[in-house]
Design a protein around this motif. Structure first.
Motif, short mmCIF file in Angstrom:
data_model
loop_
_atom_site.label_atom_id
_atom_site.label_comp_id
_atom_site.label_asym_id
_atom_site.label_seq_id
_atom_site.Cartn_x
_atom_site.Cartn_y
_atom_site.Cartn_z
N ASP A 144 -11.01 3.79 1.65
CA ASP A 144 -10.44 4.13 2.69
C ASP A 144 -8.96 4.93 2.45
N PRO A 145 -8.56 6.19 2.67
CA PRO A 145 -7.42 6.68 2.28
C PRO A 145 -6.22 6.02 2.77
N ARG A 146 -6.19 5.70 4.13
CA ARG A 146 -5.18 4.85 4.57
C ARG A 146 -4.79 3.48 4.06
N ALA A 147 -5.85 2.70 3.80
CA ALA A 147 -5.90 1.33 3.01
C ALA A 147 -5.10 1.82 1.46
N GLN A 148 -5.65 2.72 0.91
CA GLN A 148 -5.06 3.15 -0.47
C GLN A 148 -3.68 3.64 -0.44
N GLU A 149 -3.23 4.28 0.56
CA GLU A 149 -1.91 4.71 0.75
C GLU A 149 -1.18 3.42 0.96
N TYR A 150 -1.47 2.41 1.85
CA TYR A 150 -0.61 1.20 2.01
C TYR A 150 -0.55 0.41 0.75
N PHE A 151 -1.51 0.55 0.17
CA PHE A 151 -1.63 -0.41 -1.31
C PHE A 151 -0.68 0.36 -2.08
N LYS A 152 -0.83 1.76 -2.37
CA LYS A 152 0.06 2.32 -3.12
C LYS A 152 1.60 2.13 -2.92
N THR A 153 2.08 2.06 -1.71
CA THR A 153 3.34 1.93 -1.21
C THR A 153 3.84 0.60 -1.26
N GLY A 154 2.88 -0.55 -1.49
CA GLY A 154 3.15 -1.80 -1.46
C GLY A 154 3.05 -2.64 -0.25
N ASN A 155 2.52 -2.00 0.76
CA ASN A 155 2.37 -2.66 1.93
C ASN A 155 0.96 -3.39 2.10
N LYS A 156 0.79 -4.51 1.29
CA LYS A 156 -0.25 -5.21 1.18
C LYS A 156 -0.54 -5.97 2.62
N ASP A 157 0.47 -6.42 3.20
CA ASP A 157 0.10 -6.84 4.71
C ASP A 157 -0.53 -6.04 5.45
N ALA A 158 -0.55 -4.67 5.35
CA ALA A 158 -1.34 -3.82 6.42
C ALA A 158 -2.68 -3.70 5.75
N VAL A 159 -2.73 -3.75 4.56
CA VAL A 159 -4.29 -3.87 3.98
C VAL A 159 -4.70 -4.90 4.42
N TRP A 160 -4.30 -6.18 4.16
CA TRP A 160 -4.86 -7.49 4.60
C TRP A 160 -5.11 -7.36 6.06
N ASP A 161 -4.37 -6.88 7.06
CA ASP A 161 -4.86 -6.73 8.51
C ASP A 161 -6.01 -5.94 8.58
#
Length: 108
Positions: free
Chosen positions: A74-91
């Motif tokens: 998922d491109p959005r999940a990957q972008e969150y992960f790369k930018t350190g937004n783990k909370d967004a990925v968990w959500d």
């Protein structure tokens, strides 16, 4: 057996997300809701949907693994992960898990 209206609230002292065991317990005991509160003020909730939980607690591990696999592409999940937004990925993960198990995930 826990009554169908039972909500279980517990703490997450390290401010972490729900665990696989948290969700499996809610499904296994047919809880109306499981909640986790954290020292940083975050409150997590997974509620049983109107049609009840789908599947059983033994299915939760496979559901988590499949959703994690989906998020890897998922491109959005990957972008969150790369930018350190783990909370967004968990959500994202818990929203997708909720869809698959007949639940409703919220965080506030």
């Amino acid at each position: 057996m826990i009554p169908l209206v039972m909500a279980f609230t517990h703490n997450h002292p390290t401010n972490g997300p729900f665990s696989l065991e948290d969700i499996a317990t809610a499904v296994d005991f047919n809880m109306a809701e499981i909640r986790a509160v954290s020292p940083n003020g975050t409150n997590l909730s997974m509620r049983r949907g109107a049609e009840g939980w789908k599947g059983n607690a033994d299915d939760i591990g496979n559901i988590f693994a499949n959703v994690q696999k989906e998020l890897r592409s998922d491109p959005r999940a990957q972008e969150y992960f790369k930018t350190g937004n783990k909370d967004a990925v968990w959500d994202m993960l818990f929203n997708r898990v909720a869809e698959k198990i007949g639940g409703e995930y919220t965080k506030h």
